[in-house]
Design a protein around this motif. Structure first.
Motif, short mmCIF file in Angstrom:
data_model
loop_
_atom_site.label_atom_id
_atom_site.label_comp_id
_atom_site.label_asym_id
_atom_site.label_seq_id
_atom_site.Cartn_x
_atom_site.Cartn_y
_atom_site.Cartn_z
N TYR A 26 0.81 -1.23 0.00
CA TYR A 26 0.00 0.00 0.00
C TYR A 26 0.84 1.27 0.00
O TYR A 26 0.37 2.33 -0.43
N TRP A 76 1.58 3.94 -3.03
CA TRP A 76 0.80 5.15 -3.37
C TRP A 76 1.54 6.42 -3.01
O TRP A 76 1.14 7.51 -3.43
N VAL A 118 -4.38 6.83 0.97
CA VAL A 118 -4.54 5.87 -0.14
C VAL A 118 -5.97 6.03 -0.66
O VAL A 118 -6.84 6.53 0.06
#
Length: 244
Positions: free
Chosen positions: A123, A126, A146
């Motif tokens: 993640y 991003w 995100v």
């Protein structure tokens, strides 16, 4: 396909967003549509007019396409690591241009929701995007966040928190996992492929069978036409023979 390709090419001007893709989808639709028209035209007109040249062109084109698909599948299996690296590069470029084009944004969101994933490898990918970057000088309200498509949506909640991805990148992995899907989309995609090998094989077989049938039938028709031509020539020769 040609109409859709022309429409997309004329109406879409997000060249920066499309730069993340290896091939322009609109251009690919145009090329594939034109090729399909030319090949099927040769097969259709060749069979109606019993034209050996057009039928041979149709058969050769199908053979070349079949061999290219076969080679691509074998190479993709052998060089899976190279293919994975290429997919990673494409996803990272798509993340960079996430806010540049609404269609690209919807495509990424659909992938993350469908596979329950976030980013390419993890993640924190991003942070490559200028809007979600965690740098102190980043003035964006989405700093260190995100997209909403990364969030874990609870079915029992009456009101969905669309800001659940805000500031997630500042949390550690375990804490972030309570709010969003922390696994990257590449691993999820690879796992999906491994668990759906029979489905992918069935689709590949479904694409290959019509091509093989087309090659077989066109070759049978070519042989029948040649036999008819030879029979006609034989009859003409013997008809003109004064001793017959």
């Amino acid at each position: 396909m040609v109409s859709i390709g022309v429409f997309a090419r004329v109406t879409k001007h997000a060249e920066t967003a499309l730069a993340c893709l290896t091939v322009d989808p609109a251009l690919m639709l145009l090329v594939v549509g034109i090729l399909i028209f030319i090949i099927t035209f040769c097969g259709c007109v060749g069979s109606l007019r019993e034209n050996i040249c057009l039928l041979q062109t149709f058969c050769i084109c199908l053979t070349v396409i079949f061999l290219l698909q076969l080679i691509a599948g074998v190479l993709g299996f052998i060089f899976s690591d190279t293919a994975r690296t290429k997919v990673t590069e494409i996803i990272n470029k798509a993340i960079l241009h996430y806010r540049d084009d609404i269609d690209l944004q919807n495509l990424i969101d659909f992938g993350q929701v469908e596979f329950n994933c976030c980013g390419g490898v993890t993640y924190t990918d991003w942070s490559q995007n200028m809007y979600f970057n965690c740098k102190e000088e980043n003035p964006s309200r989405e700093r260190c966040s995100v997209p909403f498509s990364c969030c874990i949506i609870s079915q029992d909640k009456m009101v969905i928190n669309t800001m659940c991805g805000h500031g997630i990148q500042e949390l550690d992995y375990g804490e972030a996992g309570k709010h969003i899907h922390t696994n990257g989309c590449i691993d999820k995609l690879v796992n999906w492929i491994h668990s759906n090998l029979f489905l992918i094989g069935g689709i590949a077989l479904g694409l290959a069978i019509p091509q093989l049938v087309g090659m077989l039938l066109s070759q049978i028709l070519i042989n029948q036409i040649k036999d008819q031509v030879e029979l006609q020539n034989y009859n003409l020769r013997h008809r003109s023979d004064p001793w017959s």
